[in-house]
Design a protein around this motif. Structure first.
Motif, PDB file in Angstrom:
ATOM      1  N   GLU A  90       0.834  -1.201   0.000  1.00 36.35           N
ATOM      2  CA  GLU A  90       0.000   0.000   0.000  1.00 36.35           C
ATOM      3  C   GLU A  90       0.874   1.258   0.000  1.00 36.35           C
ATOM      4  OE1 GLU A  90      -3.940   1.788   0.191  1.00 36.35           O
ATOM      5  OE2 GLU A  90      -3.238  -0.254  -0.210  1.00 36.35           O
ATOM      6  N   GLU A  91       1.912   1.259   0.812  1.00 40.67           N
ATOM      7  CA  GLU A  91       2.838   2.387   0.862  1.00 40.67           C
ATOM      8  C   GLU A  91       4.136   1.946   1.510  1.00 40.67           C
ATOM      9  OE1 GLU A  91       1.633   4.685   4.962  1.00 40.67           O
ATOM     10  OE2 GLU A  91       0.492   5.203   3.150  1.00 40.67           O
ATOM     11  N   SER A  92       5.206   2.745   1.329  1.00 43.96           N
ATOM     12  CA  SER A  92       6.495   2.438   1.935  1.00 43.96           C
ATOM     13  C   SER A  92       7.148   3.713   2.435  1.00 43.96           C
ATOM     14  CB  SER A  92       7.407   1.732   0.931  1.00 43.96           C
ATOM     15  OG  SER A  92       7.716   2.572  -0.161  1.00 43.96           O
ATOM     16  N   ASP A  93       7.912   3.577   3.506  1.00 44.58           N
ATOM     17  CA  ASP A  93       8.720   4.684   4.015  1.00 44.58           C
ATOM     18  C   ASP A  93       9.934   4.077   4.702  1.00 44.58           C
ATOM     19  OD1 ASP A  93       7.889   3.795   6.536  1.00 44.58           O
ATOM     20  OD2 ASP A  93       6.283   5.284   6.666  1.00 44.58           O
ATOM     21  N   ALA A  94      10.739   4.929   5.339  1.00 43.26           N
ATOM     22  CA  ALA A  94      11.978   4.458   5.948  1.00 43.26           C
ATOM     23  C   ALA A  94      11.733   3.458   7.077  1.00 43.26           C
ATOM     24  CB  ALA A  94      12.785   5.650   6.461  1.00 43.26           C
ATOM     25  N   LYS A  95      10.521   3.458   7.656  1.00 40.50           N
ATOM     26  CA  LYS A  95      10.211   2.535   8.746  1.00 40.50           C
ATOM     27  C   LYS A  95       9.827   1.148   8.258  1.00 40.50           C
ATOM     28  CE  LYS A  95       8.607   6.187  11.884  1.00 40.50           C
ATOM     29  NZ  LYS A  95       7.459   6.683  12.681  1.00 40.50           N
ATOM     30  N   GLY A  96       9.458   1.032   6.971  1.00 44.15           N
ATOM     31  CA  GLY A  96       9.056  -0.255   6.431  1.00 44.15           C
ATOM     32  C   GLY A  96       7.936  -0.121   5.416  1.00 44.15           C
ATOM     33  N   LEU A  97       7.074  -1.128   5.342  1.00 38.64           N
ATOM     34  CA  LEU A  97       5.979  -1.168   4.371  1.00 38.64           C
ATOM     35  C   LEU A  97       4.636  -1.253   5.091  1.00 38.64           C
ATOM     36  CD1 LEU A  97       7.394  -3.880   1.920  1.00 38.64           C
ATOM     37  CD2 LEU A  97       7.607  -1.407   1.674  1.00 38.64           C
ATOM     38  N   ARG A  98       3.595  -0.818   4.395  1.00 41.88           N
ATOM     39  CA  ARG A  98       2.226  -1.064   4.846  1.00 41.88           C
ATOM     40  C   ARG A  98       1.548  -1.880   3.763  1.00 41.88           C
ATOM     41  NH1 ARG A  98      -2.972   1.434   4.964  1.00 41.88           N
ATOM     42  NH2 ARG A  98      -2.227   3.237   3.787  1.00 41.88           N
ATOM     43  N   LEU A  99       0.925  -2.982   4.167  1.00 41.29           N
ATOM     44  CA  LEU A  99       0.312  -3.921   3.230  1.00 41.29           C
ATOM     45  C   LEU A  99      -1.206  -3.878   3.345  1.00 41.29           C
ATOM     46  CD1 LEU A  99       2.673  -6.991   3.870  1.00 41.29           C
ATOM     47  CD2 LEU A  99       3.000  -5.096   2.277  1.00 41.29           C
ATOM     48  N   ILE A 107      -1.820  -3.420   8.095  1.00 41.50           N
ATOM     49  CA  ILE A 107      -0.782  -4.441   8.190  1.00 41.50           C
ATOM     50  C   ILE A 107       0.562  -3.752   8.026  1.00 41.50           C
ATOM     51  CG2 ILE A 107       0.122  -6.599   7.250  1.00 41.50           C
ATOM     52  CD1 ILE A 107      -2.668  -7.077   6.031  1.00 41.50           C
ATOM     53  N   THR A 108       1.368  -3.770   9.056  1.00 41.77           N
ATOM     54  CA  THR A 108       2.667  -3.112   9.011  1.00 41.77           C
ATOM     55  C   THR A 108       3.773  -4.152   8.847  1.00 41.77           C
ATOM     56  OG1 THR A 108       2.928  -3.162  11.420  1.00 41.77           O
ATOM     57  CG2 THR A 108       1.858  -1.227  10.464  1.00 41.77           C
ATOM     58  N   LEU A 109       4.747  -3.817   8.021  1.00 37.06           N
ATOM     59  CA  LEU A 109       5.917  -4.665   7.817  1.00 37.06           C
ATOM     60  C   LEU A 109       7.146  -3.830   8.168  1.00 37.06           C
ATOM     61  CD1 LEU A 109       7.366  -7.180   6.860  1.00 37.06           C
ATOM     62  CD2 LEU A 109       6.959  -6.493   4.499  1.00 37.06           C
ATOM     63  N   PRO A 110       7.602  -3.891   9.423  1.00 39.28           N
ATOM     64  CA  PRO A 110       8.717  -3.045   9.851  1.00 39.28           C
ATOM     65  C   PRO A 110      10.020  -3.425   9.150  1.00 39.28           C
ATOM     66  CG  PRO A 110       8.100  -4.596  11.575  1.00 39.28           C
ATOM     67  CD  PRO A 110       7.080  -4.733  10.502  1.00 39.28           C
ATOM     68  N   ALA A 111      10.940  -2.465   9.109  1.00 38.24           N
ATOM     69  CA  ALA A 111      12.190  -2.649   8.364  1.00 38.24           C
ATOM     70  C   ALA A 111      12.980  -3.863   8.847  1.00 38.24           C
ATOM     71  CB  ALA A 111      13.031  -1.378   8.473  1.00 38.24           C
ATOM     72  N   HIS A 112      12.977  -4.131  10.165  1.00 40.34           N
ATOM     73  CA  HIS A 112      13.801  -5.234  10.676  1.00 40.34           C
ATOM     74  C   HIS A 112      13.222  -6.610  10.344  1.00 40.34           C
ATOM     75  CE1 HIS A 112      10.835  -4.792  13.948  1.00 40.34           C
ATOM     76  NE2 HIS A 112      11.098  -6.053  14.230  1.00 40.34           N
ATOM     77  N   LEU A 113      11.991  -6.644   9.804  1.00 40.81           N
ATOM     78  CA  LEU A 113      11.395  -7.918   9.401  1.00 40.81           C
ATOM     79  C   LEU A 113      11.358  -8.086   7.880  1.00 40.81           C
ATOM     80  CD1 LEU A 113       8.482  -8.238  11.996  1.00 40.81           C
ATOM     81  CD2 LEU A 113      10.708  -9.379  12.011  1.00 40.81           C
ATOM     82  N   LEU A 114      12.032  -7.177   7.146  1.00 40.10           N
ATOM     83  CA  LEU A 114      12.252  -7.333   5.709  1.00 40.10           C
ATOM     84  C   LEU A 114      13.394  -8.315   5.487  1.00 40.10           C
ATOM     85  CD1 LEU A 114      11.991  -3.583   4.664  1.00 40.10           C
ATOM     86  CD2 LEU A 114      10.474  -5.397   3.856  1.00 40.10           C
ATOM     87  N   PRO A 115      13.510  -8.873   4.257  1.00 38.16           N
ATOM     88  CA  PRO A 115      14.632  -9.785   3.991  1.00 38.16           C
ATOM     89  C   PRO A 115      15.960  -9.080   4.214  1.00 38.16           C
ATOM     90  CG  PRO A 115      13.005  -9.890   2.220  1.00 38.16           C
ATOM     91  CD  PRO A 115      12.619  -8.737   3.094  1.00 38.16           C
ATOM     92  N   ASN A 116      16.908  -9.805   4.743  1.00 43.83           N
ATOM     93  CA  ASN A 116      18.242  -9.241   5.015  1.00 43.83           C
ATOM     94  C   ASN A 116      19.228  -9.747   3.960  1.00 43.83           C
ATOM     95  OD1 ASN A 116      20.257  -7.882   6.406  1.00 43.83           O
ATOM     96  ND2 ASN A 116      20.713  -9.639   7.711  1.00 43.83           N
ATOM     97  N   PRO A 117      19.919  -8.835   3.249  1.00 41.90           N
ATOM     98  CA  PRO A 117      19.945  -7.373   3.404  1.00 41.90           C
ATOM     99  C   PRO A 117      18.914  -6.671   2.518  1.00 41.90           C
ATOM    100  CG  PRO A 117      21.707  -8.054   1.930  1.00 41.90           C
ATOM    101  CD  PRO A 117      20.993  -9.306   2.347  1.00 41.90           C
ATOM    102  N   SER A 118      18.314  -5.619   3.047  1.00 36.72           N
ATOM    103  CA  SER A 118      17.423  -4.732   2.301  1.00 36.72           C
ATOM    104  C   SER A 118      17.805  -3.299   2.607  1.00 36.72           C
ATOM    105  CB  SER A 118      15.952  -4.970   2.666  1.00 36.72           C
ATOM    106  OG  SER A 118      15.522  -6.260   2.298  1.00 36.72           O
ATOM    107  N   LYS A 119      17.538  -2.401   1.679  1.00 36.35           N
ATOM    108  CA  LYS A 119      17.874  -0.990   1.914  1.00 36.35           C
ATOM    109  C   LYS A 119      16.779  -0.099   1.360  1.00 36.35           C
ATOM    110  CE  LYS A 119      20.656  -0.610  -2.326  1.00 36.35           C
ATOM    111  NZ  LYS A 119      21.992  -0.301  -2.897  1.00 36.35           N
ATOM    112  N   PHE A 120      16.643   1.074   1.980  1.00 39.31           N
ATOM    113  CA  PHE A 120      15.645   2.062   1.570  1.00 39.31           C
ATOM    114  C   PHE A 120      16.338   3.132   0.742  1.00 39.31           C
ATOM    115  CE2 PHE A 120      12.919   5.838   2.410  1.00 39.31           C
ATOM    116  CZ  PHE A 120      11.735   5.334   1.887  1.00 39.31           C
ATOM    117  N   GLY A 121      15.848   3.358  -0.488  1.00 37.17           N
ATOM    118  CA  GLY A 121      16.495   4.286  -1.396  1.00 37.17           C
ATOM    119  C   GLY A 121      15.906   5.680  -1.370  1.00 37.17           C
ATOM    120  N   GLU A 122      16.593   6.595  -2.055  1.00 38.06           N
ATOM    121  CA  GLU A 122      16.126   7.977  -2.138  1.00 38.06           C
ATOM    122  C   GLU A 122      14.824   8.100  -2.923  1.00 38.06           C
ATOM    123  OE1 GLU A 122      19.265  10.265  -3.783  1.00 38.06           O
ATOM    124  OE2 GLU A 122      20.591  10.055  -2.034  1.00 38.06           O
ATOM    125  N   ASP A 123      14.511   7.084  -3.745  1.00 41.48           N
ATOM    126  CA  ASP A 123      13.264   7.099  -4.514  1.00 41.48           C
ATOM    127  C   ASP A 123      12.065   6.666  -3.676  1.00 41.48           C
ATOM    128  OD1 ASP A 123      13.979   4.470  -4.186  1.00 41.48           O
ATOM    129  OD2 ASP A 123      13.826   3.913  -6.312  1.00 41.48           O
TER     130      ASP A 123
END
Length: 221
Positions: A90-99, A107-123
């Motif tokens: 649904e949306e994404s930000d530096a804290k993670g994703l919303r599904l 439904i929140t998907l926090p950054a620490h529960l994303l696949p490792n390694p993952s990174k948040f870009g300037e886009d």
């Protein structure tokens, strides 16, 4: 994912509905009261399943409405911890994703529960580094996730003007596990994975929405 919950409720039926069949009038009022509402520890009501029995019909002094005691069952959305579901980003930000599941979006998907390694870009997008290949997670991508926890936050007394709408039920998701993540990414890499047979077997598993329902404990509302 879906359960039947038995509820006992004292219902006031307005006089203008008394010209309808009693079952129909009461079901309409129950849908108004419970449909798309969250009941703590039971989940989100998606439908009134049936009415078991109706007692009463008393009219109290000074009130033209009839009061009934109704026993009925609701279909509740309440996934269990560890259940695997599929939703869209649904949306994404530096804290993670919303599904989103379509009918449920908290439904929140926090950054620490994303696949490792993952990174948040300037886009404003998250990128999963899969064996040296960067796989971006786009908006509206279908995500297979595991339910990590379910919370029913207390209703706040006050909210700031810029605060997000209060969510009475919040699911925390995780995709940091084999077979989880963006579905397009998982199957795009099937041919490069040594365990192709295992990955293809995921298609035969009963993930997502289930047809069966289970009767939960009775609850007095």
């Amino acid at each position: 994912m879906f359960f039947l919950s038995l509820i006992k409720h004292t219902l006031r039926l307005p006089p203008h509905l008394l010209n309808l069949p009693l079952d129909q009038a009461i079901k309409g009022e129950l849908e108004t009261l419970f449909l798309d509402k969250v009941i703590a520890n039971l989940g989100l009501c998606v439908s009134v399943y049936d009415i078991r029995n109706i007692d009463g019909g008393f009219i109290f002094p000074g009130d033209g409405a009839s009061t009934f005691t109704v026993n009925f069952r609701l279909i509740m959305f309440r996934p269990f911890v560890g259940e695997v579901l599929s939703g869209e980003v649904e949306e994404s930000d530096a804290k993670g994703l919303r599904l989103s599941l379509g009918f449920f979006k908290d439904i929140t998907l926090p950054a620490h529960l994303l696949p490792n390694p993952s990174k948040f870009g300037e886009d404003g997008k998250w990128t999963w580094d899969f064996n040296g290949t960067e796989l971006p997670i786009e908006k509206e991508d279908e995500i297979r996730f595991k339910v990590n926890s379910i919370r029913y936050p207390p209703i706040p007394v006050e909210q700031e003007k810029d605060a997000k709408p209060f969510a009475p039920m919040v699911i925390t998701a995780s995709i940091d596990f084999d077979g989880l993540g963006p579905i397009s990414c998982v199957y795009a890499n099937v041919t490069t994975n040594t365990s192709n047979e295992h990955l293809f077997s995921l298609e035969g598993e009963s993930f997502g929405f289930f047809d069966g329902v289970t009767l939960s404990k009775a609850c007095k509302c």
